[in-house]
Write an enzyme that holds these catalytic residues in place. Structure first.
Site, PDB file in Angstrom:
ATOM      1  N   LYS A 186      -6.836 -12.061 -10.392  1.00 27.02           N
ATOM      2  CA  LYS A 186      -5.579 -12.674  -9.959  1.00 27.02           C
ATOM      3  C   LYS A 186      -5.675 -14.197  -9.961  1.00 27.02           C
ATOM      4  O   LYS A 186      -6.771 -14.765 -10.017  1.00 27.02           O
ATOM      5  CB  LYS A 186      -5.218 -12.160  -8.552  1.00 27.02           C
ATOM      6  N   ILE A 197      -3.403   3.270   9.216  1.00 27.97           N
ATOM      7  CA  ILE A 197      -2.620   4.181  10.040  1.00 27.97           C
ATOM      8  C   ILE A 197      -2.541   5.577   9.426  1.00 27.97           C
ATOM      9  O   ILE A 197      -2.464   6.579  10.147  1.00 27.97           O
ATOM     10  CB  ILE A 197      -1.204   3.610  10.305  1.00 27.97           C
ATOM     11  N   LEU A 198      -2.559   5.680   8.092  1.00 24.92           N
ATOM     12  CA  LEU A 198      -2.526   6.993   7.449  1.00 24.92           C
ATOM     13  C   LEU A 198      -3.923   7.583   7.274  1.00 24.92           C
ATOM     14  O   LEU A 198      -4.062   8.688   6.750  1.00 24.92           O
ATOM     15  CB  LEU A 198      -1.803   6.922   6.101  1.00 24.92           C
ATOM     16  N   ALA A 199      -4.928   6.859   7.694  1.00 27.86           N
ATOM     17  CA  ALA A 199      -6.281   7.395   7.715  1.00 27.86           C
ATOM     18  C   ALA A 199      -6.595   7.978   9.090  1.00 27.86           C
ATOM     19  O   ALA A 199      -7.260   9.001   9.212  1.00 27.86           O
ATOM     20  CB  ALA A 199      -7.299   6.322   7.353  1.00 27.86           C
ATOM     21  N   ASN A 252      -1.885   2.379   4.250  1.00 31.59           N
ATOM     22  CA  ASN A 252      -1.146   1.415   5.086  1.00 31.59           C
ATOM     23  C   ASN A 252      -2.041   0.731   6.114  1.00 31.59           C
ATOM     24  O   ASN A 252      -1.761   0.728   7.317  1.00 31.59           O
ATOM     25  CB  ASN A 252       0.032   2.076   5.793  1.00 31.59           C
ATOM     26  N   SER A 253      -3.143   0.171   5.643  1.00 31.26           N
ATOM     27  CA  SER A 253      -4.100  -0.580   6.487  1.00 31.26           C
ATOM     28  C   SER A 253      -4.828   0.289   7.498  1.00 31.26           C
ATOM     29  O   SER A 253      -5.465  -0.222   8.413  1.00 31.26           O
ATOM     30  CB  SER A 253      -3.411  -1.738   7.227  1.00 31.26           C
ATOM     31  N   TYR A 284     -10.985 -12.456  -2.683  1.00 28.83           N
ATOM     32  CA  TYR A 284     -11.787 -11.389  -2.095  1.00 28.83           C
ATOM     33  C   TYR A 284     -13.233 -11.849  -1.913  1.00 28.83           C
ATOM     34  O   TYR A 284     -14.036 -11.840  -2.842  1.00 28.83           O
ATOM     35  CB  TYR A 284     -11.746 -10.139  -2.975  1.00 28.83           C
ATOM     36  N   GLY A 321      -3.038   0.137  -1.202  1.00 29.76           N
ATOM     37  CA  GLY A 321      -2.724   0.255   0.218  1.00 29.76           C
ATOM     38  C   GLY A 321      -2.131   1.584   0.615  1.00 29.76           C
ATOM     39  O   GLY A 321      -1.237   1.639   1.467  1.00 29.76           O
ATOM     40  N   VAL A 322      -2.626   2.676   0.024  1.00 29.00           N
ATOM     41  CA  VAL A 322      -2.000   3.984   0.271  1.00 29.00           C
ATOM     42  C   VAL A 322      -2.169   4.464   1.708  1.00 29.00           C
ATOM     43  O   VAL A 322      -1.423   5.326   2.164  1.00 29.00           O
ATOM     44  CB  VAL A 322      -2.538   5.050  -0.706  1.00 29.00           C
ATOM     45  N   PRO A 344      -4.082   8.069  12.470  1.00 31.95           N
ATOM     46  CA  PRO A 344      -2.900   7.621  13.231  1.00 31.95           C
ATOM     47  C   PRO A 344      -3.084   7.765  14.738  1.00 31.95           C
ATOM     48  O   PRO A 344      -2.566   8.682  15.372  1.00 31.95           O
ATOM     49  CB  PRO A 344      -1.791   8.555  12.713  1.00 31.95           C
ATOM     50  N   ASP A 398     -10.302  -3.679  -9.889  1.00 25.08           N
ATOM     51  CA  ASP A 398      -9.415  -4.753  -9.456  1.00 25.08           C
ATOM     52  C   ASP A 398     -10.152  -5.688  -8.511  1.00 25.08           C
ATOM     53  O   ASP A 398     -10.816  -5.249  -7.566  1.00 25.08           O
ATOM     54  CB  ASP A 398      -8.199  -4.154  -8.735  1.00 25.08           C
TER      55      ASP A 398
END
Length: 328
Positions: A86, A232-234, A229-230, A60, A226-227, A236, A55
């Site tokens: 895109k 935070i889930l990598a 979430n920029s 980009y 975006g799994v 927190p 993608d």
């Protein structure tokens, strides 16, 4: 959990995409420059791991991502991979010199100009073909038309529908960071797929109420990006990003609660984050960005990391995931 290299049909099309894909925004220099050599090594590692869904977008790196991806794929059989880009931004050199791009570093001098008109989209498509060095695009998305919905429906969608009829693109889609407008597109036209970034994750599942059931009902394929979430889930921690800005303390606290449950079951938070959205039957593929080979190695390993059913049961019991959200 499916393997990253397993394929899924994308909506009503004949395209089959790997369950894990490579998003190439980082290879355009997102937040920090990336060398040609590092970009090539990253794409090559994804290829060696068996990933065949790629993608990109004109935005980009202001064309840099498309050129780098096209240079690598030029040596591969065209039918062996699925390529997505895109429309909605034309790359033009400003009349007067401007400062460094706010997001992409080490890029060409061109800057994106919004254009969701029929003619603008046709020009964007032709220019992407040139940068990518190919004669067709498999998946073409309307890119983040948040403030341009009417023009996107009247212009961009009409252009993509024509390109699909002409056989030079394989699928018509839209890619956004919100599900509400994607649901409106689904009701307004004949879309094959959507790319939803950051809005169906381990941290938030609003899309499970309306958008994902609608896609299932209409047979529209969904790609999730975006799994983390920029970030935070990598990781927190204080200062973590959510949706590209500093995360609210309440969101950090929720992410820490998710991390604590994962730790009790011996599972990295990132593994739960990358696997969770893939469990929804509407979701065909998970896109993860990487700026070096080590990051794509990590994402592929996390995608197949064993996760006990008890982890998902505890998250559900604690109200940390929506009761309607399926789990692996």
């Amino acid at each position: 959990m499916p393997l990253a290299t397993e394929t899924e049909r994308l909506g009503p099309t004949g395209l089959r995409i790997t369950r894990l894909g490579l998003g190439t925004a980082p290879l355009g220099g997102l937040y920090e420059p990336v060398s040609d050599e590092a970009a090539e090594a990253t794409i090559a590692r994804a290829w060696d791991l068996g990933l065949r869904f790629f993608d990109t977008a004109p935005q980009y790196g202001n064309g840099l991502s498309e050129r780098r991806l096209g240079a690598f794929l030029a040596g591969k059989p065209r039918e062996s991979y699925v390529l997505c880009t895109k429309v909605g931004r034309l790359l033009r050199r400003p009349a007067r010199p401007v400062g460094e791009d706010a997001y992409y570093k080490g890029t060409p001098p061109e800057r994106p100009v919004f254009d969701f008109s029929y003619d603008g989209v046709m020009r964007s498509f032709e220019e992407s073909l040139e940068r990518l060095g190919t004669g067709r695009i498999d998946v073409l998305h309307i890119h983040d038309p948040d403030d341009h919905y009417d023009e996107a429906v009247a212009g961009a969608y009409r252009a993509l529908d024509r390109l699909r009829s002409d056989g030079v693109i394989g699928a018509v889609g839209a890619g956004m960071n919100q599900s509400e407008m994607l649901a409106s597109f689904a009701r307004a036209g004949r879309f094959d797929c959507f790319l939803l970034a950051g809005r169906y994750t381990l941290l938030e599942q609003g899309a499970v109420k309306d958008f994902l059931p609608l896609c299932q009902q209409q047979g529209v394929g969904v790609i999730i990006g975006g799994v983390y979430n920029s970030g935070i889930l990598a990781n927190p921690a204080l200062g973590a990003k959510f949706n590209y800005v500093d995360a609210d303390p309440a969101l950090i606290a929720r992410a820490l609660d998710l991390e604590a449950v994962c730790a009790r079951h011996g599972v990295p938070l990132k593994a739960a984050a990358i696997q969770f959205p893939a469990a929804h039957p509407a979701v065909a593929s998970i896109l993860t960005g990487a700026r070096n080979a080590a990051e794509i190695d990590e994402n592929e390993a996390l995608f197949r990391h064993p996760i006990p059913a008890a982890l998902w049961e505890e998250l559900r019991a604690l109200g940390l995931i929506d009761p309607a959200a399926p789990t692996p």
